[in-house]
Design a protein around this motif. Structure first.
Motif, mmCIF file in Angstrom:
data_model
loop_
_atom_site.group_PDB
_atom_site.id
_atom_site.type_symbol
_atom_site.label_atom_id
_atom_site.label_comp_id
_atom_site.label_asym_id
_atom_site.label_seq_id
_atom_site.Cartn_x
_atom_site.Cartn_y
_atom_site.Cartn_z
ATOM 1 N N THR A 199 0.903 -1.449 0.047
ATOM 2 C CA THR A 199 -0.049 -0.110 0.058
ATOM 3 C C THR A 199 1.064 1.049 0.009
ATOM 4 O O THR A 199 0.487 2.251 -0.712
ATOM 5 C CB THR A 199 -0.917 -0.049 1.121
ATOM 6 N N ALA A 200 1.983 1.290 0.760
ATOM 7 C CA ALA A 200 2.709 2.334 0.963
ATOM 8 C C ALA A 200 3.377 2.679 -0.455
ATOM 9 O O ALA A 200 3.509 4.022 -0.902
ATOM 10 C CB ALA A 200 3.934 2.207 1.951
ATOM 11 N N VAL A 201 3.758 1.713 -1.117
ATOM 12 C CA VAL A 201 4.277 1.878 -2.642
ATOM 13 C C VAL A 201 3.420 2.516 -3.606
ATOM 14 O O VAL A 201 3.670 3.414 -4.132
ATOM 15 C CB VAL A 201 4.984 0.565 -3.009
ATOM 16 N N ALA A 202 2.105 1.913 -3.356
ATOM 17 C CA ALA A 202 0.985 2.282 -4.338
ATOM 18 C C ALA A 202 0.828 3.659 -4.066
ATOM 19 O O ALA A 202 0.385 4.465 -5.053
ATOM 20 C CB ALA A 202 -0.182 1.390 -4.292
ATOM 21 N N VAL A 203 0.635 4.026 -2.780
ATOM 22 C CA VAL A 203 0.465 5.427 -2.554
ATOM 23 C C VAL A 203 1.426 6.425 -2.840
ATOM 24 O O VAL A 203 0.900 7.355 -3.385
ATOM 25 C CB VAL A 203 0.243 5.315 -0.824
ATOM 26 N N TYR A 247 -11.291 10.769 -7.057
ATOM 27 C CA TYR A 247 -10.690 9.203 -6.881
ATOM 28 C C TYR A 247 -10.291 8.685 -8.108
ATOM 29 O O TYR A 247 -11.025 9.159 -9.308
ATOM 30 C CB TYR A 247 -11.543 8.455 -5.991
ATOM 31 N N ILE A 248 -9.387 7.739 -8.322
ATOM 32 C CA ILE A 248 -8.968 7.126 -9.341
ATOM 33 C C ILE A 248 -9.613 5.846 -9.386
ATOM 34 O O ILE A 248 -9.073 4.976 -8.514
ATOM 35 C CB ILE A 248 -7.293 6.889 -9.380
ATOM 36 N N GLY A 249 -10.542 5.611 -10.267
ATOM 37 C CA GLY A 249 -11.207 4.494 -10.326
ATOM 38 C C GLY A 249 -10.445 3.102 -10.842
ATOM 39 O O GLY A 249 -10.032 3.175 -12.044
ATOM 40 N N GLY A 250 -10.572 2.107 -10.011
ATOM 41 C CA GLY A 250 -9.814 1.031 -10.544
ATOM 42 C C GLY A 250 -10.743 -0.361 -10.826
ATOM 43 O O GLY A 250 -10.737 -0.862 -12.018
ATOM 44 N N THR A 251 -11.927 -0.496 -10.139
ATOM 45 C CA THR A 251 -12.900 -1.456 -10.478
ATOM 46 C C THR A 251 -13.343 -1.406 -11.988
ATOM 47 O O THR A 251 -13.451 -2.794 -12.552
ATOM 48 C CB THR A 251 -14.026 -1.213 -9.599
ATOM 49 N N LYS A 252 -13.414 -0.248 -12.755
ATOM 50 C CA LYS A 252 -13.960 -0.112 -13.970
ATOM 51 C C LYS A 252 -12.729 -0.242 -14.776
ATOM 52 O O LYS A 252 -13.065 0.196 -16.195
ATOM 53 C CB LYS A 252 -14.845 0.874 -14.216
ATOM 54 N N LEU A 299 -5.478 -4.036 -1.800
ATOM 55 C CA LEU A 299 -5.613 -2.872 -2.594
ATOM 56 C C LEU A 299 -4.260 -2.234 -3.104
ATOM 57 O O LEU A 299 -3.929 -1.863 -4.326
ATOM 58 C CB LEU A 299 -6.341 -1.811 -1.868
ATOM 59 N N GLY A 300 -3.375 -2.282 -2.196
ATOM 60 C CA GLY A 300 -1.950 -1.892 -2.588
ATOM 61 C C GLY A 300 -1.439 -2.636 -3.617
ATOM 62 O O GLY A 300 -0.994 -2.198 -4.460
ATOM 63 N N MET A 301 -1.376 -4.116 -3.570
ATOM 64 C CA MET A 301 -1.105 -5.034 -4.657
ATOM 65 C C MET A 301 -1.531 -4.518 -6.111
ATOM 66 O O MET A 301 -0.780 -4.451 -6.902
ATOM 67 C CB MET A 301 -1.192 -6.251 -4.214
ATOM 68 N N GLN A 302 -2.611 -4.244 -5.940
ATOM 69 C CA GLN A 302 -3.580 -4.020 -7.385
ATOM 70 C C GLN A 302 -2.986 -3.104 -7.939
ATOM 71 O O GLN A 302 -2.959 -2.767 -9.027
ATOM 72 C CB GLN A 302 -5.000 -4.357 -6.983
ATOM 73 N N PHE A 303 -3.032 -2.039 -7.322
ATOM 74 C CA PHE A 303 -2.922 -0.462 -7.524
ATOM 75 C C PHE A 303 -1.379 -0.586 -8.198
ATOM 76 O O PHE A 303 -1.097 0.185 -9.260
ATOM 77 C CB PHE A 303 -3.263 0.657 -6.881
ATOM 78 N N GLN A 304 -0.654 -1.145 -7.186
ATOM 79 C CA GLN A 304 0.755 -1.229 -7.858
ATOM 80 C C GLN A 304 0.967 -1.695 -9.087
ATOM 81 O O GLN A 304 1.603 -1.393 -9.967
ATOM 82 C CB GLN A 304 1.513 -1.971 -6.684
ATOM 83 N N ALA A 305 -0.002 -2.868 -9.392
ATOM 84 C CA ALA A 305 0.411 -3.885 -10.600
ATOM 85 C C ALA A 305 -0.448 -2.978 -11.680
ATOM 86 O O ALA A 305 0.347 -2.851 -12.866
ATOM 87 C CB ALA A 305 -0.311 -5.027 -10.424
ATOM 88 N N ILE A 306 -1.312 -2.192 -11.350
ATOM 89 C CA ILE A 306 -1.994 -1.700 -12.726
ATOM 90 C C ILE A 306 -1.199 -0.350 -12.906
ATOM 91 O O ILE A 306 -1.527 0.183 -14.014
ATOM 92 C CB ILE A 306 -3.463 -1.635 -12.451
ATOM 93 N N LEU A 307 -0.676 0.437 -11.974
ATOM 94 C CA LEU A 307 -0.204 1.683 -12.417
ATOM 95 C C LEU A 307 1.385 1.480 -12.819
ATOM 96 O O LEU A 307 1.720 2.470 -13.658
ATOM 97 C CB LEU A 307 -0.207 2.487 -11.019
ATOM 98 N N LEU A 308 2.024 0.323 -12.769
ATOM 99 C CA LEU A 308 3.301 0.156 -13.150
ATOM 100 C C LEU A 308 3.451 0.361 -14.634
ATOM 101 O O LEU A 308 2.736 -0.354 -15.332
ATOM 102 C CB LEU A 308 3.908 -1.394 -12.503
ATOM 103 N N GLY A 309 4.318 1.120 -15.106
ATOM 104 C CA GLY A 309 4.509 1.274 -16.581
ATOM 105 C C GLY A 309 3.405 1.616 -17.107
ATOM 106 O O GLY A 309 3.326 1.810 -18.334
ATOM 107 N N GLY A 310 2.483 2.545 -16.316
ATOM 108 C CA GLY A 310 1.283 3.137 -17.169
ATOM 109 C C GLY A 310 0.211 2.100 -17.619
ATOM 110 O O GLY A 310 -0.610 2.437 -18.634
ATOM 111 N N LEU A 311 0.375 1.055 -17.259
ATOM 112 C CA LEU A 311 -0.775 0.030 -17.732
ATOM 113 C C LEU A 311 -2.242 0.469 -17.446
ATOM 114 O O LEU A 311 -2.943 0.290 -18.483
ATOM 115 C CB LEU A 311 -0.511 -1.405 -16.840
ATOM 116 N N TYR A 312 -2.449 1.204 -16.415
ATOM 117 C CA TYR A 312 -3.776 1.598 -16.237
ATOM 118 C C TYR A 312 -4.208 2.404 -17.257
ATOM 119 O O TYR A 312 -5.573 2.411 -17.930
ATOM 120 C CB TYR A 312 -3.861 2.406 -14.885
ATOM 121 N N PHE A 313 -3.370 3.342 -17.722
ATOM 122 C CA PHE A 313 -4.027 4.339 -18.844
ATOM 123 C C PHE A 313 -3.680 3.503 -20.279
ATOM 124 O O PHE A 313 -4.775 3.871 -21.136
ATOM 125 C CB PHE A 313 -2.893 5.468 -19.028
ATOM 126 N N GLU A 314 -2.884 2.349 -20.505
ATOM 127 C CA GLU A 314 -2.796 1.814 -21.649
ATOM 128 C C GLU A 314 -4.259 1.040 -21.793
ATOM 129 O O GLU A 314 -4.836 1.092 -22.960
ATOM 130 C CB GLU A 314 -1.761 0.916 -21.551
#
Lengths: 339, 339, 339, 339
Positions: free
Chosen positions: B39-43, B199-204, B241-256
């Motif tokens: 979580t700390a890393v994701a934050v 907020y930055i939506g992850g579920t959708k 939650l920390g793990m998931q956000f870390q994974a999706i944000l890494l390398g901009g995957l979320y925006f891709e």
């Protein structure tokens, strides 16, 4: 080397079977908000398991939100909860029930348990409109001290509730451990037959997250999904809960995992007893409460992750060990060596 | 054969990267309640990404509970929310905000967006203690109609909020799609610089579940974890939650992933235009709103999963298609063939 | 010389009969909290007057607290109120209903009145658990514009409520004026027979303060005193309410005073019409809404106390005159001379 | 012949001076909602009397609604009240504080009073976000047992509050009796200088109804009228409160009446002592708590109106006598003759 982790039963992701179940369906698409088939199957499994074919079952994301959603749905504004003074909702949920408008009255806890006589006294003394109306008895099975209500005790509480028109609500965050406890003479069907509502805790026994709320009293289920949504507890991906409960209940895995944790706790307890370490309370499920001396405490703190339970007294410091399906024989042996 | 699923962007478990991330750490033990390192890393990643090194970031399990927890934490009892009439909190959260005690005032929405002039009018007309005090403007980015506020529009709303001492809160259930939209001239940093909280939506957009609430205005963050716990939103396994956000944000995957869905929606839109199918509103992100004739509707219903958006009129029936990272070229082509 | 006061109907202490009644018993001692005989007598008078021998009657200290206490007692958390957009609870009670957790949905008001068709539409469109459940229709008799529901209109609303399982609640802050209105074809018994609950307003018609809430639907009365106490509305000197209602109801004084005020308003209206002054809305009770030119406005402001009702338009400025039992013929004549 | 009434201090209409004041202005018209001159004068008198020229003073219709309005205005959702276990808000206001969302934590009461050490312990033990945050200490002066905090005791509580950032709120339903008590070494100015907010009770000391809430801490007064309106406590005829307080405060009548009642209680106490009747607690103001034998109880029940305070024990039955400005020498003598 990692420390031995006896901190709690929710410190890792989940049992491999649960993750596998989620992975297996990663190509599939689901209807949202719990209207999916995985949820329907899980609900049916729970109805059969509890012997309540007509129960209303709602899969929920966590314990505190289950408590607050259910209790606020069941009560009118002036109706209050009665809970033992160590009850999780009274102490450790930041006033979640009060935030929905309801007073929580407390009674003494004996070995963590509500006593029928105290429920009677408090119900009896709230007589007029200047006082709230005690309407729901909240107990936890297992209790916050790991103890387990017996059939006789639960029956007595049920009778008192009936006498005063009160609901009996059971917080089952650790219900699996209770049902699997060797100290328990209560099956899950018997518990279900005596409660107005209760929940089967998944988060603390193998799931990523999730609790299954069972509303046994049909008069309490009306429009329940509205209130679940209003409190923010209706997951859009509700199917995740369905999948997980399906996986953990299949073939009784849920109770196996709990039994395994209880066994580990029993072995730990026996080892402590052999070494003459006093316990704060008898071990009945997966929580063990040794009272330790200063030196032992220091040694433990170096090699074990655990919780200091209460302030030190002359007798020593009460600490808490919690076992789970992940606790190994080695964990227990290594921990015991430190005493 | 399965139908083409254009129902919504939360109809499957999650992106494989997210599940992989959870699987990889299944042996590890974590501290509970979000005090863990994942979580700390994701934050920290979110702070950098938003250009707000001092922001208070709280990972939350879902959208409705994020809205109700944040808004009820920010407001005093007599303070009210202003929201466009199609705002999710006004229409589709079962009165979740009102259940925490706060009125939601509505203004007209133009292309799904709040208009500065209407905010001014409503703020200006609530003048005395017989009326609630408009104190927080709620908008969604993307809007509930898939449209995207421009920099100029957001700046104007920010100015109006400043003039009346109001907070600007942005529901970012689909923020990824907004930031990745080709119609958008707003970076996530610019959005962050103008909001009091969002907020930055992850579920959708690829997570199992989870939203990252960013409180930009430090005066709103005091004791926030207390309120998260009180509302039942503090997950015991917060590390998930920390793990998931870390994974999706890494390398901009979320925006891709969001960009990919937007592209699919753009292709779908182009195809519809070529076939002369009218749209209820211009496509700006991953939602497409064709207005279809009866025969087409019947054909679509056989082979596609989608939502009927509004009642039929003479012009036809407005329906909604939603694309996601899972939408394939073949899905788009097959769907277009039905028109 | 004092200005002519046409500001409102609650700008002086009370009718002499009421004060006399209080003075006459100043030597007596009373049981507290409304358990006294004066209250019992008043309640019985109200039951006879409304033709509801079994109604639950609760004397309350004021209008807003009557509305919020009753409505929050009647509804479950997800149930909402439907009110005309000019409804007092929606506009002028600082979100009092929402502060108890319930959304207030609005519909258009036509001549100040809720239209059955709009109630049907809103009830019909709230279909699932993502939306609140419209459960109580709030209307005011007289309306906030002084108009009066006819028997046919009220019957229609009652039917719509029955169709959707909704309660009909009537805010009777000015019920006396409605029943005494020459435009009204509804007796108080007929109103009582169609409402689930309503109140008979005393504060605006001769009392120091006080409203009589009549709960016609017995299922809504359970434990009502608990909720009255919880909301802070159970006066310790409840007997003050009993005495006042007894005094004002005796011999029909309550309706006499209202009729007198209505007559004054009718004379004022006739005078204005003779002078060609347009009205915002037809006068049906004790409120008169002339639309005045700038010069007239200035002249009035010097010699009359009244309320400017809405912003000026090309047609002029709508103002409000309110008559009461204290309004004299001379007041009316003097006011008319200023036009 | 009427029984001797020692039931409570709110069993008759009001002191003649108060009614006279209302009668004298029956021809006058007033601005509504407390914006009138009578209220302004009363507020100014209270500011001078309390030595707080800048205090925010709000005249309120009753005690429970004063407590709930003030406390809910002062606290954020997770903040809790600490109150002695016999505190009126904890026991006898039907969960009014909890109904606004706030937990009330209790501490032991010694002679009816909160002990600084207990406040410290409870504040000290609420350390993290799983628990509510104790933020406001509620005490009553006089206490519910008629005892009076001394200057040293109040100072100590103030210091503890300061140490933990807590507000000190004083329920002054019987503040007049406290200030006029011969056991008190606290002037009203000294009390005012130590509280964040308190109220001066009128209902129990000569008014028809009314309490004057004094907010000493300016940070707590922001938008207070909004919240008063929202809770239904903003009387439309607010001027009635202004008139009454003006009348009762003029020339110190308020304190004279209280002193007179205290004297009656002192004489009653002395008489009981002379007859060897034990008291549950020392008499310090206008409440007297004899513990009586069965025969005496029967005799009293025939000729006196009073409250049985608690269940009988071997020592006898604790009863409560309350004196007021209406209690006569004859009442006391006649009552004493029954022992």
């Amino acid at each position: 080397m990692d420390k031995i982790n006896l901190m709690n039963d929710y410190n890792s992701t989940c049992h491999p079977t649960v993750l596998e179940a989620i992975k297996n369906v990663s190509e599939r698409r689901y209807v949202g908000y719990g209207a999916d088939e995985a949820t329907a199957v899980a609900v049916e499994m729970i109805r059969q398991m509890t012997g309540l074919p007509d129960a209303y079952v709602q899969l929920m994301p966590g314990g505190t939100i289950t408590n607050l959603t259910a209790i606020s749905a069941f009560l009118r504004p002036h109706e209050a909860v009665v809970a033992p003074s160590i009850g999780h909702i009274y102490v450790h949920e930041t006033g979640a029930i009060e935030a929905t408008g309801h007073k929580v009255l407390t009674i003494q806890a004996k070995n963590g348990k509500a006593q029928a006589a105290d429920v009677l006294t408090i119900a009896d003394s709230h007589t007029d409109e200047h006082m709230v109306k005690p309407k729901l008895l909240y107990i936890s099975q297992t209790t916050e001290l790991g103890t387990v209500y017996t059939k006789a005790e639960l029956k007595l509480l049920r009778n008192i509730c009936d006498e005063f028109g009160m609901y009996l609500y059971i917080d089952g965050a650790r219900l699996g451990y209770a049902v699997s406890s060797k100290n328990s003479d209560l099956s899950i069907k018997e518990i279900a037959s005596m409660a107005d509502a209760f929940y089967i805790g998944g988060t603390k026994n193998g799931l990523l997250f999730g609790e299954a709320l069972v509303i046994c009293n049909p008069s309490l289920a009306a429009d329940f999904r509205h209130i679940v949504k209003q409190r923010g507890a209706l997951m859009s991906k509700g199917f995740l809960l369905g999948m997980q409960f399906q996986a953990i209940l299949l073939g009784g895995l849920y109770f196996e995992l709990a039994a395994q944790a209880n066994d580990a706790a029993a072995r730990l307890t026996e080892g402590l007893r052999n070494k003459g370490i006093p316990l704060l309370i008898e071990t009945e499920s997966n929580q063990v409460f040794p009272v330790v001396q200063k030196k032992t405490l220091s040694r433990l703190e170096e090699q074990v992750v655990f919780e200091v339970w209460a302030r030190s007294t002359e007798a020593g410091t009460p600490i808490r060990f919690v076992t789970s399906w992940q606790t190994t024989d080695e964990d227990i042996e290594s921990a015991l060596k430190l005493f």
